[in-house]
Design a protein around this motif. Structure first.
Motif, PDB file in Angstrom:
ATOM      1  N   GLU A   1      31.300  39.817  46.663  1.00 30.94           N
ATOM      2  CA  GLU A   1      31.094  38.522  46.853  1.00 30.94           C
ATOM      3  C   GLU A   1      31.606  37.485  45.559  1.00 30.94           C
ATOM      4  OE1 GLU A   1      27.958  38.372  50.620  1.00 30.94           O
ATOM      5  OE2 GLU A   1      27.293  37.827  48.582  1.00 30.94           O
ATOM      6  N   TYR A   2      31.117  37.969  44.415  1.00 32.28           N
ATOM      7  CA  TYR A   2      31.504  37.434  43.269  1.00 32.28           C
ATOM      8  C   TYR A   2      32.900  37.344  42.939  1.00 32.28           C
ATOM      9  CZ  TYR A   2      31.438  35.464  38.592  1.00 32.28           C
ATOM     10  OH  TYR A   2      31.741  34.867  37.543  1.00 32.28           O
ATOM     11  N   ALA A   3      33.391  38.558  42.972  1.00 28.63           N
ATOM     12  CA  ALA A   3      34.804  38.993  42.706  1.00 28.63           C
ATOM     13  C   ALA A   3      35.670  38.106  43.832  1.00 28.63           C
ATOM     14  CB  ALA A   3      35.166  40.287  42.861  1.00 28.63           C
ATOM     15  N   ALA A   4      35.299  38.066  44.903  1.00 24.71           N
ATOM     16  CA  ALA A   4      36.104  37.189  46.031  1.00 24.71           C
ATOM     17  C   ALA A   4      36.183  35.671  45.680  1.00 24.71           C
ATOM     18  CB  ALA A   4      35.686  37.648  47.326  1.00 24.71           C
TER      19      ALA A   4
ATOM     20  N   ARG B   1      41.829  41.732  46.917  1.00 22.81           N
ATOM     21  CA  ARG B   1      41.531  43.101  46.989  1.00 22.81           C
ATOM     22  C   ARG B   1      41.735  43.676  45.586  1.00 22.81           C
ATOM     23  NH1 ARG B   1      42.861  48.153  47.356  1.00 22.81           N
ATOM     24  NH2 ARG B   1      42.780  49.253  49.439  1.00 22.81           N
ATOM     25  N   GLU B   2      42.608  43.025  44.914  1.00 25.35           N
ATOM     26  CA  GLU B   2      42.826  43.639  43.582  1.00 25.35           C
ATOM     27  C   GLU B   2      41.615  43.385  42.653  1.00 25.35           C
ATOM     28  OE1 GLU B   2      46.476  42.584  42.007  1.00 25.35           O
ATOM     29  OE2 GLU B   2      47.616  43.274  43.445  1.00 25.35           O
ATOM     30  N   ARG B   3      41.134  42.290  42.501  1.00 24.85           N
ATOM     31  CA  ARG B   3      39.896  41.686  41.963  1.00 24.85           C
ATOM     32  C   ARG B   3      38.611  42.538  42.179  1.00 24.85           C
ATOM     33  NH1 ARG B   3      38.759  36.726  39.183  1.00 24.85           N
ATOM     34  NH2 ARG B   3      40.875  36.203  39.555  1.00 24.85           N
ATOM     35  N   ILE B   4      38.500  42.738  43.581  1.00 26.11           N
ATOM     36  CA  ILE B   4      37.385  43.418  44.124  1.00 26.11           C
ATOM     37  C   ILE B   4      37.343  45.093  43.635  1.00 26.11           C
ATOM     38  CG2 ILE B   4      36.179  44.384  46.044  1.00 26.11           C
ATOM     39  CD1 ILE B   4      36.765  41.868  47.535  1.00 26.11           C
ATOM     40  N   ALA B   5      38.724  45.513  43.776  1.00 26.29           N
ATOM     41  CA  ALA B   5      38.687  46.939  43.267  1.00 26.29           C
ATOM     42  C   ALA B   5      38.561  47.253  41.728  1.00 26.29           C
ATOM     43  CB  ALA B   5      40.142  47.336  43.699  1.00 26.29           C
ATOM     44  N   ALA B   6      39.168  46.163  41.109  1.00 22.80           N
ATOM     45  CA  ALA B   6      38.980  46.346  39.438  1.00 22.80           C
ATOM     46  C   ALA B   6      37.419  46.006  39.020  1.00 22.80           C
ATOM     47  CB  ALA B   6      39.682  45.215  38.904  1.00 22.80           C
ATOM     48  N   ASP B   7      36.783  45.021  39.777  1.00 27.35           N
ATOM     49  CA  ASP B   7      35.297  44.982  39.197  1.00 27.35           C
ATOM     50  C   ASP B   7      34.458  46.025  39.917  1.00 27.35           C
ATOM     51  OD1 ASP B   7      35.993  42.483  38.267  1.00 27.35           O
ATOM     52  OD2 ASP B   7      35.105  41.342  39.664  1.00 27.35           O
ATOM     53  N   LEU B   8      34.660  46.591  40.975  1.00 23.79           N
ATOM     54  CA  LEU B   8      33.818  47.666  41.496  1.00 23.79           C
ATOM     55  C   LEU B   8      33.921  48.800  40.716  1.00 23.79           C
ATOM     56  CD1 LEU B   8      34.173  47.440  45.156  1.00 23.79           C
ATOM     57  CD2 LEU B   8      32.286  47.340  44.181  1.00 23.79           C
ATOM     58  N   LEU B   9      35.259  49.156  40.285  1.00 20.72           N
ATOM     59  CA  LEU B   9      35.519  50.400  39.414  1.00 20.72           C
ATOM     60  C   LEU B   9      34.873  50.102  38.148  1.00 20.72           C
ATOM     61  CD1 LEU B   9      36.929  53.306  39.174  1.00 20.72           C
ATOM     62  CD2 LEU B   9      38.872  52.081  38.646  1.00 20.72           C
ATOM     63  N   ARG B  10      35.320  49.054  37.609  1.00 22.91           N
ATOM     64  CA  ARG B  10      34.602  48.597  35.884  1.00 22.91           C
ATOM     65  C   ARG B  10      33.068  48.793  35.912  1.00 22.91           C
ATOM     66  NH1 ARG B  10      33.455  43.914  34.107  1.00 22.91           N
ATOM     67  NH2 ARG B  10      34.332  42.990  35.654  1.00 22.91           N
ATOM     68  N   MET B  11      32.434  48.098  36.876  1.00 28.66           N
ATOM     69  CA  MET B  11      30.970  47.925  36.807  1.00 28.66           C
ATOM     70  C   MET B  11      30.118  49.052  37.389  1.00 28.66           C
ATOM     71  SD  MET B  11      30.406  44.006  37.942  1.00 28.66           S
ATOM     72  CE  MET B  11      31.689  42.968  37.442  1.00 28.66           C
ATOM     73  N   THR B  12      30.672  49.806  38.454  1.00 26.86           N
ATOM     74  CA  THR B  12      29.925  50.773  39.146  1.00 26.86           C
ATOM     75  C   THR B  12      30.533  52.055  39.199  1.00 26.86           C
ATOM     76  OG1 THR B  12      30.899  50.705  41.381  1.00 26.86           O
ATOM     77  CG2 THR B  12      28.902  49.143  40.659  1.00 26.86           C
ATOM     78  N   GLY B  13      31.867  52.457  38.786  1.00 28.73           N
ATOM     79  CA  GLY B  13      32.726  53.591  38.708  1.00 28.73           C
ATOM     80  C   GLY B  13      33.109  53.874  40.312  1.00 28.73           C
TER      81      GLY B  13
END
Length: 124
Positions: free
Chosen positions: A25-28, A85-97
């Protein structure tokens, strides 16, 4: 100083689903094309609502995301959703793997980018 045990012996990191939802939600919400919409109850404004998400785990390292949001109008909807989508994918990968799997977006509203319109009477 003692040496660290092998990663397999140290344990695992579990990220609560509520945290994953907040990351999405924050990334979006921070994407340039998304807006908050006015929440209304019985026709009265009761605050604002930003993007809302539902996140489901799809295996060990992949997440399915369903997202409801408001976009700017006029604007390119496909380009806006691609940015989100790009922002969410990047944040999820960076923060949680974790990787973004299936991604579904429902655009709740389009909001004009400019000064708020004043309500006028519909019938004269």
């Amino acid at each position: 100083m003692t040496a660290l045990a092998d990663p397999e012996e140290r344990g695992a990191l579990e990220v609560d689903p509520a945290v994953l939802k907040k990351i999405v939600e924050y990334a979006a919400d921070t994407a340039s094309a998304t807006r908050h919409r006015t929440r209304r109850v019985a026709g009265l404004g009761v605050g604002e609502a930003g993007p809302s998400a539902k996140v489901r785990s799809r295996g060990a390292d992949e997440l399915d995301v369903r997202l409801w949001l408001t976009l700017t109008y006029p604007g390119a909807v496909r380009a806006a959703v691609a940015e989100v989508r790009e922002r969410i994918a990047a944040d999820l990968l960076r923060m949680t793997g974790r990787r973004l799997g299936r991604f579904t977006v429902e655009v709740d509203a389009l909001q004009a980018d400019g000064p708020a319109r004043t309500d006028t009477a519909r019938v004269r």
